[in-house]
Design an enzyme around this catalytic site. Sequence first.
Site, short mmCIF file in Angstrom:
data_model
loop_
_atom_site.label_atom_id
_atom_site.label_comp_id
_atom_site.label_asym_id
_atom_site.label_seq_id
_atom_site.Cartn_x
_atom_site.Cartn_y
_atom_site.Cartn_z
N THR A 9 0.75 -1.24 0.00
CA THR A 9 0.00 0.00 0.00
C THR A 9 0.78 1.29 0.00
OG1 THR A 9 -2.24 0.49 0.63
CG2 THR A 9 -0.63 0.84 2.30
N LYS A 41 -8.08 0.26 2.57
CA LYS A 41 -7.24 0.61 3.72
C LYS A 41 -7.56 2.00 4.26
CE LYS A 41 -4.03 -2.32 1.46
NZ LYS A 41 -2.90 -2.35 0.59
N GLY A 53 -6.15 5.97 7.50
CA GLY A 53 -5.57 5.13 6.47
C GLY A 53 -4.41 4.39 7.09
N SER A 132 4.81 1.77 1.09
CA SER A 132 5.93 1.52 0.19
C SER A 132 6.10 2.60 -0.88
CB SER A 132 5.79 0.15 -0.47
OG SER A 132 4.58 0.09 -1.20
#
Length: 183
Positions: A9, A41, A53, A132
Amino acid sequence: MYKIKSRSTTILTVRTEQTVAIGGDGQVTLGNSIMKADACKIRKLLDGKVITGFAGSTADAFALLERFEVKLKDYPSNVARAATELAKEWRTDRVLRRLEAMMIVVDCRQTFLLTGNGDVIQPTDGILAIGSGGNYAMAAAKALVQNTQLTASEVVQKSLVIASEIDIYTNNHLVLEELQCMK
């Protein structure tokens, strides 16, 4: 036995004078495989007045979301206090401190990053990203905010698409939420 690293994500939030938008992609990756492309998410809490989030381990994030929701009920008019109380508990509890996740929390007044190190960080410019592809999304958002007249939601959407074109652990299945905040 080795531990498979879960990478998943990108979450981004952008705040303007009257709006705060938060979005994330839906990819969940385990090792070298995409396990799910459309995970959500982003969550609304406190009757839609707070949006969170998360990035990291999904089970860990859900455990943190449950705890945060309890803190919000304890301090319904004080998101900063709820975030601080969760961060303290997260850092000091033997079980919670092993959780591998990060959270962004927004309401009409504030934006926070919460980590297991006890961090409760509020960005100066209202732009914050985790996961990421977080650095790619944040760089794109800063450039778009400084050089365009796009809305907060448009900046989040375009920045997440840019991150998905660079980061292999981010896809373009996006979930966006926003709060209209009248000053």
